[in-house]
Each structure stands twice: as structure tokens, then as C-alpha cells.
Design a protein around this motif. Structure first.
Motif, mmCIF file in Angstrom:
data_model
loop_
_atom_site.group_PDB
_atom_site.id
_atom_site.type_symbol
_atom_site.label_atom_id
_atom_site.label_comp_id
_atom_site.label_asym_id
_atom_site.label_seq_id
_atom_site.Cartn_x
_atom_site.Cartn_y
_atom_site.Cartn_z
ATOM 1 N N GLY A 98 35.984 2.045 -59.868
ATOM 2 C CA GLY A 98 36.893 1.859 -58.751
ATOM 3 C C GLY A 98 36.584 0.620 -57.929
ATOM 4 N N PHE A 99 35.321 0.150 -57.991
ATOM 5 C CA PHE A 99 34.971 -1.016 -57.189
ATOM 6 C C PHE A 99 33.909 -1.916 -57.808
ATOM 7 C CE2 PHE A 99 31.947 2.180 -55.828
ATOM 8 C CZ PHE A 99 30.760 1.474 -55.740
ATOM 9 N N SER A 100 33.352 -1.540 -58.966
ATOM 10 C CA SER A 100 32.281 -2.335 -59.560
ATOM 11 C C SER A 100 32.564 -2.610 -61.027
ATOM 12 C CB SER A 100 30.951 -1.591 -59.425
ATOM 13 O OG SER A 100 29.917 -2.295 -60.072
ATOM 14 N N ASP A 101 32.127 -3.788 -61.496
ATOM 15 C CA ASP A 101 32.275 -4.131 -62.918
ATOM 16 C C ASP A 101 31.005 -3.845 -63.716
ATOM 17 O OD1 ASP A 101 30.576 -6.188 -62.139
ATOM 18 O OD2 ASP A 101 31.988 -7.798 -62.588
ATOM 19 N N GLU A 102 30.066 -3.090 -63.139
ATOM 20 C CA GLU A 102 28.809 -2.785 -63.820
ATOM 21 C C GLU A 102 29.036 -1.889 -65.041
ATOM 22 O OE1 GLU A 102 24.391 -0.852 -63.024
ATOM 23 O OE2 GLU A 102 25.976 -0.481 -61.578
ATOM 24 N N VAL A 103 28.396 -2.263 -66.155
ATOM 25 C CA VAL A 103 28.362 -1.445 -67.355
ATOM 26 C C VAL A 103 26.898 -1.116 -67.630
ATOM 27 C CG1 VAL A 103 28.844 -1.324 -69.838
ATOM 28 C CG2 VAL A 103 30.403 -2.573 -68.315
ATOM 29 N N ILE A 104 26.610 0.169 -67.833
ATOM 30 C CA ILE A 104 25.261 0.607 -68.172
ATOM 31 C C ILE A 104 25.266 1.016 -69.640
ATOM 32 C CG2 ILE A 104 23.401 2.251 -67.715
ATOM 33 C CD1 ILE A 104 24.505 2.505 -64.858
ATOM 34 N N HIS A 105 24.418 0.386 -70.424
ATOM 35 C CA HIS A 105 24.323 0.650 -71.852
ATOM 36 C C HIS A 105 23.225 1.678 -72.102
ATOM 37 C CE1 HIS A 105 27.025 -2.673 -72.749
ATOM 38 N NE2 HIS A 105 26.421 -3.283 -71.748
ATOM 39 N N LEU A 106 23.540 2.704 -72.903
ATOM 40 C CA LEU A 106 22.614 3.801 -73.177
ATOM 41 C C LEU A 106 22.047 3.694 -74.594
ATOM 42 C CD1 LEU A 106 24.750 6.752 -71.779
ATOM 43 C CD2 LEU A 106 22.842 5.618 -70.648
ATOM 44 N N TYR A 107 20.764 4.005 -74.711
ATOM 45 C CA TYR A 107 20.085 4.018 -76.002
ATOM 46 C C TYR A 107 19.250 5.276 -76.143
ATOM 47 C CZ TYR A 107 21.320 -0.802 -76.979
ATOM 48 O OH TYR A 107 22.025 -1.942 -77.251
ATOM 49 N N LEU A 108 19.116 5.732 -77.390
ATOM 50 C CA LEU A 108 18.204 6.810 -77.743
ATOM 51 C C LEU A 108 17.036 6.177 -78.495
ATOM 52 C CD1 LEU A 108 17.345 9.770 -78.173
ATOM 53 C CD2 LEU A 108 18.835 9.790 -80.200
ATOM 54 N N ALA A 109 15.827 6.379 -77.978
ATOM 55 C CA ALA A 109 14.616 5.849 -78.609
ATOM 56 C C ALA A 109 13.843 7.005 -79.220
ATOM 57 C CB ALA A 109 13.757 5.122 -77.579
ATOM 58 N N THR A 110 13.513 6.867 -80.521
ATOM 59 C CA THR A 110 12.729 7.888 -81.218
ATOM 60 C C THR A 110 11.622 7.207 -82.018
ATOM 61 O OG1 THR A 110 14.303 7.880 -83.060
ATOM 62 C CG2 THR A 110 14.624 9.568 -81.363
ATOM 63 N N GLY A 111 10.720 8.029 -82.543
ATOM 64 C CA GLY A 111 9.561 7.474 -83.235
ATOM 65 C C GLY A 111 8.707 6.702 -82.245
ATOM 66 N N LEU A 112 8.341 7.369 -81.166
ATOM 67 C CA LEU A 112 7.706 6.710 -80.022
ATOM 68 C C LEU A 112 6.197 6.564 -80.187
ATOM 69 C CD1 LEU A 112 9.771 8.608 -77.326
ATOM 70 C CD2 LEU A 112 10.085 6.237 -78.067
ATOM 71 N N HIS A 113 5.683 5.453 -79.643
ATOM 72 C CA HIS A 113 4.253 5.142 -79.659
ATOM 73 C C HIS A 113 3.845 4.739 -78.249
ATOM 74 C CE1 HIS A 113 4.649 5.066 -84.013
ATOM 75 N NE2 HIS A 113 5.735 4.328 -83.828
#
Length: 178
Positions: A114-129
Motif C-alpha cells: 500500500g505504501f512501500s516497494d520493498e520485496v522480501i525474498h525467502l529461502y529455505l536453508a538445509t544441510g546446515l553446518h
């Protein structure tokens, strides 16, 4: 039906470190004119660090606009023109010390269209170290692992309120069939 608005003029009101604010005059589809206030933001990235044991690493940090500590997924602001995948890998390591064998894109969210052009990109991280974390000098946070199901319950009952965190958890639930 044509629902597009056309920019007639615009004025930059504020240029900040994180956001810019402009006020635009627009022509509406019916020919009338209106004002649109737009917060420009370079965008962000959010990572769901899902461990093999069914836990997720979350961070807790003070969020000034709300005056309290908030639990959320590791996330951060993109630098202008930065690749969001690389930013996600960077933010995950900076905030939690984690690196991932797999980094799967879950899509983008329009944070507040409604008032911002922000896009937040989501990721799934697996095989974590686990390695050492190294937050930015102005970041004061702690991280911990929480069972995925506990986080889902908290998202559903309102204890977790951060939108990107809730969306990331729900997308992960559907993707992994949890």
C-alpha cells in the motif's frame, strides 16, 4: 477493466540510509487525481534455517519501532543491486554462523504494497553446518534453535508476529509436508 494509475509528477521528500520517501501525483483510471506516498526500500532477504532434527534457528533482537525484543528468522537488508540469494547466504552466516548445503528459493513477499516497494525474498536453508557468527557492528542479537512445530504454534497463536517469519515458516511447512 483498466485499474492502472499513471504517475503525473513526483517529489523526493526524504533520502535516508535505509529508505527514501517520495510523494507522487497520479491519474486514476476514472480520470481523477490522487496523491501516493511511497517508501522506497532496496529489499530484503529472510532465511528459514531448517536442521535435520526438525529445529529451526531463530534470532532475537531489539526492534526499535516496537520498543521490544522480537523473535524472527535470520534476515537482512539488500544492498542496492545485490543478488538476494547471495545476501541470504551472507545474512545467515553473519547472524547465526550457519552455512547450508542447500539454499532453496521460496519466493518474494511484498512487505506492505500500500505504501512501500520493498520485496522480501525467502529461502529455505538445509544441510546446515555451524561456524562462528559475525554480526554487523550495530547488530545485537542472540540465536537459538527451536522445534519447528513450536514455531508454527507460536505463529498461529500470535506469539510470533514478524510477517516474514510467519510466511517463511508456513511456506516451509507446505513445501516439506510437515
Amino acid at each position: 477493466m483498466d485499474m492502472n494509475e499513471r504517475k503525473l509528477s513526483g517529489e523526493s521528500i526524504f533520502r535516508g540510509v535505509i529508505v527514501d520517501l517520495r510523494v507522487d501525483q497520479v491519474a486514476l483510471p476514472n480520470g481523477a487525481q490522487a496523491v501516493r506516498e511511497v517508501v522506497s526500500h532496496p529489499g530484503g532477504v529472510c532465511v528459514v534455517p531448517y536442521h535435520d532434527d526438525g529445529t529451526v534457528t531463530v534470532v532475537r533482537q531489539f526492534r526499535y519501532p516496537f520498543g521490544r525484543v522480537i523473535t524472527e528468522l535470520p534476515a537482512g537488508k539488500l544492498d542496492h543491486g545485490e543478488d538476494h540469494r547471495l545476501a541470504g547466504i551472507r545474512e545467515l552466516e553473519e547472524e547465526t554462523g550457519l552455512t547450508a548445503d542447500s539454499f532453496q528459493y521460496l519466493g518474494g513477499l511484498l512487505a506492505s504494497p500500500g505504501f512501500s516497494d520493498e520485496v522480501i525474498h525467502l529461502y529455505l536453508a538445509t544441510g546446515l553446518h555451524q561456524g562462528p557468527c559475525h554480526p554487523d557492528p550495530d547488530e545485537f542479537l542472540e540465536f537459538c534453535r527451536v522445534p519447528f512445530q513450536t514455531l508454527l504454534e507460536q505463529a498461529m497463536d500470535g506469539r510470533l508476529q514478524d510477517a516474514k517469519t510467519v510466511a517463511g515458516l508456513l511456506k516451509t511447512k507446505v513445501l516439506l509436508g510437515l
